[in-house]
Design a protein around this motif. Structure first.
Motif, short mmCIF file in Angstrom:
data_model
loop_
_atom_site.label_atom_id
_atom_site.label_comp_id
_atom_site.label_asym_id
_atom_site.label_seq_id
_atom_site.Cartn_x
_atom_site.Cartn_y
_atom_site.Cartn_z
N VAL A 15 0.82 -1.30 -0.14
CA VAL A 15 -0.15 -0.16 -0.10
C VAL A 15 0.91 1.00 -0.09
O VAL A 15 0.38 2.21 -0.69
CB VAL A 15 -0.87 0.11 1.22
CG1 VAL A 15 -1.66 1.37 1.30
CG2 VAL A 15 -1.90 -1.34 1.25
N ASN A 16 1.93 1.19 0.94
CA ASN A 16 2.77 2.29 1.08
C ASN A 16 3.89 2.70 -0.18
O ASN A 16 4.69 3.56 0.02
CB ASN A 16 3.38 2.38 2.65
CG ASN A 16 4.34 1.21 2.45
OD1 ASN A 16 4.49 0.42 1.65
ND2 ASN A 16 4.80 1.10 3.91
N GLY A 17 4.02 1.74 -0.89
CA GLY A 17 5.02 1.75 -1.95
C GLY A 17 6.54 1.60 -1.51
O GLY A 17 7.56 2.06 -2.24
N GLU A 367 -5.23 2.75 -3.67
CA GLU A 367 -4.14 3.72 -3.48
C GLU A 367 -3.16 3.68 -4.77
O GLU A 367 -2.79 4.67 -5.12
CB GLU A 367 -3.44 3.86 -2.15
CG GLU A 367 -4.34 4.35 -1.00
CD GLU A 367 -5.24 3.09 -0.30
OE1 GLU A 367 -5.67 3.55 0.60
OE2 GLU A 367 -5.10 2.03 -0.91
N ARG A 368 -2.78 2.38 -5.28
CA ARG A 368 -1.79 2.35 -5.77
C ARG A 368 -2.23 2.87 -7.44
O ARG A 368 -1.30 3.06 -8.10
CB ARG A 368 -1.39 0.75 -5.95
CG ARG A 368 -2.02 -0.13 -6.89
CD ARG A 368 -1.58 -1.79 -6.79
NE ARG A 368 -0.31 -1.82 -7.65
CZ ARG A 368 0.83 -1.91 -7.01
NH1 ARG A 368 0.88 -2.13 -5.54
NH2 ARG A 368 1.96 -2.12 -7.60
N ARG A 369 -3.45 2.86 -7.67
CA ARG A 369 -3.87 3.47 -8.94
C ARG A 369 -3.91 4.69 -9.14
O ARG A 369 -4.13 5.49 -10.11
CB ARG A 369 -5.22 2.93 -9.17
CG ARG A 369 -5.30 1.36 -9.40
CD ARG A 369 -6.61 0.87 -10.07
NE ARG A 369 -7.77 1.09 -9.09
CZ ARG A 369 -7.94 0.22 -8.02
NH1 ARG A 369 -7.32 -0.94 -8.01
NH2 ARG A 369 -9.03 0.36 -7.54
N LYS A 370 -3.43 5.67 -7.92
CA LYS A 370 -3.20 6.86 -7.85
C LYS A 370 -1.70 7.45 -7.49
O LYS A 370 -1.70 8.45 -7.52
CB LYS A 370 -4.23 7.74 -7.13
CG LYS A 370 -5.67 7.54 -7.31
CD LYS A 370 -6.68 8.16 -6.39
CE LYS A 370 -8.02 8.00 -6.62
NZ LYS A 370 -8.78 8.77 -5.69
N GLY A 371 -0.88 6.57 -7.45
CA GLY A 371 0.50 6.44 -6.65
C GLY A 371 1.28 6.32 -7.95
O GLY A 371 1.28 7.00 -8.97
N ARG A 372 2.50 5.69 -7.63
CA ARG A 372 3.56 5.87 -8.48
C ARG A 372 3.33 5.11 -9.73
O ARG A 372 2.62 3.98 -9.84
CB ARG A 372 4.70 4.84 -7.67
CG ARG A 372 6.03 4.37 -8.62
CD ARG A 372 6.83 3.58 -7.76
NE ARG A 372 7.46 4.36 -6.76
CZ ARG A 372 7.86 3.85 -5.60
NH1 ARG A 372 7.53 2.42 -5.36
NH2 ARG A 372 8.58 4.29 -4.78
N ASN A 373 3.69 5.90 -10.69
CA ASN A 373 3.62 5.30 -12.26
C ASN A 373 2.35 5.23 -12.70
O ASN A 373 1.99 4.59 -13.67
CB ASN A 373 4.35 4.17 -12.31
CG ASN A 373 5.80 4.38 -12.29
OD1 ASN A 373 6.52 5.38 -12.48
ND2 ASN A 373 6.89 3.46 -11.78
#
Length: 850
Positions: A15-17, A367-373
């Motif tokens: 979740v936190n990358g 969250e990942r779909r709005k986060g890194r890359n």
């Protein structure tokens, strides 16, 4: 294959990358990778369906040595750091022959000690390396040499030679491993490949609808089978039935009989051989991987094939190195190129699938779909790519790759051209024109050197073959025009031809973190970002002129980039009509400018590589070339006549240099002399081993800036950074970097082509020696070579006295600004492989081959 797949962004589903902790080294032996594989001396097919590598066990380690160990970014006192001793020794561009060496302790590998001691050390202390533990004392180690040779493109021979360096006999477990990359756990319907025991010494590898392969071993071995599946009960407490990926480890180390398959089948297998090696003696193990059904006995021609491939490799490098008289220089160049070729990997990463998750796996967090890359959904990579390093940087970086290609062009121009073109393809390049920077943040910004590299590789290829690959140049030129437009639209926020690139590869070279938004609406007008763009415009102009030789249509585009260059040069001379230039007439240097929201501007007086990069923006045009592009020449003269304020920025345009040449540069002769007076001063930038990235003058007089209640300093630090402000690897305040030194040498040669031998500068400053710019370039070249070429007594400046193993070399990421010691990633041959080009010492032009 990579030496490390764990800890990469691809394998991070957290979740936190936090990629390093999301998939750790301890997880790697028990958890299946989604996007790749790793292993010691790993070899695979170009789709990474079948993988072959080496595992070892000394009878004392808590785990098999299946992959190289190192520290995560948080564990290392200078960031991520591999803690092993290994070297890439030889390779051909077709991979018909490969050789590497690995040193394995006979005592238990000190995993905990390496983590603990490095964790206790501060940033100002040295890294605690494996030899520092004393584990290699008295020769208590095995020197393992792994070689591959091809009898045919799909007929691969593997030879493992293990030498006992101790004066006592020692036992070692040798476990060459073959496995299928897991492609079946991610969605239903994908069939699992099967490895199964055939005859004695053989394993058959079957995949539905594909040909069958055969692995043969030249001695009796215990074949241990398991599945390349995650040990879910161990890692997640979930019910599942084995055997799992770690089954071979558990069987050999922990003697768990039920950890492996009972029926001689699986998707992973090891050929377990126990070798008792006498004191100072050696043993050899031979394997062959080829299609099934070949009638000849697998080892009847084994030694002959190896002899032929080694002889061909020697012949290949004799031809390449015929102009290099120094034997040690030939050794350095050959190992530099070997490291570059060993670093070619199958890179697999489908970003939309990574973001959304696989059908047969739990859905990733929202969250990942709005986060890194998240905005790189077009990116779907499944290609063979030259990586900076197989452990610390087992992922591509755009500007690293540009330099890689210039080195690779020495031995494989076709591959180099293909790599440069690859990054402009639609599955790499963003629809908006941006090139992907690197895996940790594709949307970050690297210096725009792709056009420079494309032109350099084109010229090297033409020198080798006698024919210019115009189709390659056209293909990449069209895509780079899109990228140039992205830069103009996205990184010139005020539309002023002044650029704010951000990271630009120089993250720690300013008092400010230029990758972050500044408070109070302030911004930084970057001297280096703007100069990179001036260089980019000239590179594209030069490519367009080259293309105009066969197609006059490109003359108009050459004019466009000529005008872009002049506009950028004009903006640097007068930032936003303020009367303030990026050039400081008093100091004779280029500085960044802090631009406040209210419109006030303040120079940032840090003497660093920022102020030297404008040297890179230089192009020399011969009158003979201009005569062949009359449309461009006519438009050029019109522009200079009717835009006198910009024409004045073109040094001596109406006063041709040597051989009726004209100069396009951000520096006229006096400014160049002023800048070189700083660059060639040993008390500032000039080291015994090249040009430092920050002036040594800041050692006692740091650059200090007060802004928004903050006091920010930039101090000369010749070695590892003492601040973590910019992340784990924060190293630009003083060390010597090969790529920018290479560009400085390249640029000085261009300036010499215009000014000739009569234009001389003092080098070093204070010595009284006056050198032409060609001679200055040669001197910088010699200083860089001094990092690697052995001195009297056999010592190499870049290596610690105890780091070399029988002349096996390392190619570090960067080098100490005072001592030349190698720092950073120890196997980052990547851009440091440019030493291979410098050793030709032919003005960076590919020498003709016999």
């Amino acid at each position: 294959m990579a030496e490390r797949q764990w800890g990469t962004v691809r394998e991070d589903y957290s979740v936190n990358g936090d990629a390093w902790n999301a998939f750790s080294f301890d997880d790697a032996r028990s958890r299946v990778y989604r996007w790749g594989e790793d292993g010691i001396a790993g070899f695979c097919d170009d789709s990474m369906r079948w993988c072959l590598s080496l595992a070892l066990w000394n009878g004392r380690d808590p785990i098999l040595k299946e992959r190289l160990f190192g520290l995560s970014n948080e564990q290392g006192n200078h960031g991520e750091d591999v803690k092993e001793v290994y070297h890439y020794l030889d390779a051909t561009p077709t991979h018909s022959y490969q050789k590497m060496a690995y040193r394995y302790p006979q005592a238990a590998f000190p995993y905990d000690e390496l983590i603990r001691v490095n964790g206790e050390r501060s940033r100002i202390e040295r890294e605690y390396e494996l030899p520092d533990t004393g584990i290699f004392a008295d020769g208590r180690f095995f020197d393992v040499t792994i070689e591959y040779a091809k009898a045919a493109p799909d007929d691969v021979l593997m030879r493992i030679v293990i030498k006992n360096a101790a004066v006592e006999a020692a036992r070692i477990h040798v476990l060459p491993q073959l496995w299928a990359r897991n492609t079946w756990s991610w969605k239903t319907g994908n069939e699992r490949p099967v490895l199964e025991r055939a005859a004695i010494g053989d394993v058959l590898a079957r995949r539905a609808g594909k040909r069958t392969w055969r692995l043969s071993v030249d001695r009796r071995a215990e074949f241990l089978f398991c599945e390349n599946e995650t040990n879910a009960p161990l890692l997640f407490g979930s019910p599942a039935k084995g055997p799992f990926k770690d089954g071979i480890n558990d069987y050999v180390v922990d003697r768990k009989a039920d950890a492996i398959s009972a029926n001689g089948r699986g998707s992973k297998v090891a050929a377990h051989c126990i070798l008792d090696i006498p004191a100072l003696g050696s043993r050899e193990l031979r394997l062959r991987w080829r299609p099934d059904g070949i009638a000849t006995e697998p080892f009847i021609d084994f030694d002959t094939v190896f002899q032929e491939r080694v002889a061909e490799t020697d012949e290949f490098y004799r031809a390449l190195q015929h102009g290099i008289d120094n034997e040690d220089a030939r050794k350095v160049q050959r190992q530099a190129l070997a490291g570059m070729l060993w670093s070619k990997q199958v890179y697999y990463f489908d970003v939309p699938t990574w973001l959304d998750g696989d059908p047969a796996q739990p859905r990733p967090s929202a969250e990942r779909r709005k986060g890194r890359n998240a905005d790189w959904r077009h990116l779907n990579n499944a290609d063979v790519i030259a990586m900076p390093d197989t452990w610390e940087y087992p992922w591509y970086a755009a500007w690293d790759l540009a330099f890689h290609c210039v080195s690779l062009a020495l031995v494989d121009p076709a591959f180099a051209k293909g790599q440069l073109a690859l990054f402009t393809r639609e599955w790499f390049m963003h629809p908006n024109g941006q090139l992907p920077a690197y895996e940790w943040e594709f949307g970050d910004v690297n210096p725009p050197v792709h056009a420079w590299a494309a032109l350099k590789v084109y010229q090297m290829d033409r020198a080798l073959t006698g024919v210019g690959d115009v189709d390659f140049l056209k293909r990449i030129f069209h895509k780079l025009m899109l990228n140039f437009t992205w830069w103009v639209n996205r990184k010139d926020s005020g539309g002023r031809n002044i650029f704010q690139g951000g990271f630009l590869g120089l993250d720690n070279i300013s008092p400010f973190n230029r990758s972050e938004v500044l408070p109070n609406g302030a911004s930084i007008d970057q001297a280096d970002g703007t100069a990179w763009m001036a260089m980019y415009a000239l590179n594209l102009m030069r490519i367009a002129i080259e293309l105009s030789m066969t197609d006059p249509v490109y003359e108009d585009i050459a004019t466009k980039f000529f005008e872009h260059f002049l506009s950028i040069a004009g903006a640097m001379a007068d930032v936003a009509g303020s009367g303030q230039a990026l050039w400081d007439n008093v100091d004779g240097f280029f500085y960044d400018i802090l631009h406040t929201k209210e419109g006030r501007i303040h120079p940032i007086p840090a003497r660093s590589m920022v102020g030297l990069i404008p040297i890179f923006a230089v192009e020399v045009l011969d009158q003979a070339v201009l005569d062949k592009v009359p449309g461009f020449a006519k438009r050029l003269q019109w522009f200079l006549k009717h835009r006198p304020q910009l024409a004045s920025l073109v040094p001596k345009w109406t006063d041709p240099g040597v051989g009726e040449r004209s100069l396009l540069s951000l520096l006229h002769g006096d400014r160049l002399r002023d800048l070189l007076r700083k660059m060639l001063d040993p008390d500032e930038f000039l080291s015994d081993f090249g040009i430092r990235s920050m002036s040594k003058a800041h050692l006692d007089a740091p650059c200090s800036v007060s802004f928004a209640g903050m006091q920010l300093d930039a101090t000369y630090t010749p070695g590892e950074a003492v601040t973590g402000l910019f992340g784990g690897n924060s190293n630009w305040r003083g060390p010597i970097w090969m790529p920018v030194n290479f560009l400085l040498i390249d640029s000085l040669r261009k300036f010499h082509a215009y000014f000739g031998d009569d234009y001389k500068v003092e080098c070093p400053v204070g010595s009284g020696h006056m050198l032409s710019l060609k001679e200055v370039a040669d001197e910088l070249n010699r200083r860089l070579q001094r990092l690697f070429i052995s001195e009297a007594g056999g010592r190499r400046s870049s290596l610690k006295s105890d780091a070399t193993i029988d002349d096996n070399l390392l190619f570090h990421e960067y080098f100490h600004g005072d001592t030349g010691e190698g720092l950073g990633a120890s196997h980052q041959t990547g851009w440091t492989a440019l030493i291979a080009n410098l050793l030709h010492d032919q003005g960076m032009v590919m020498p003709a081959r016999r």
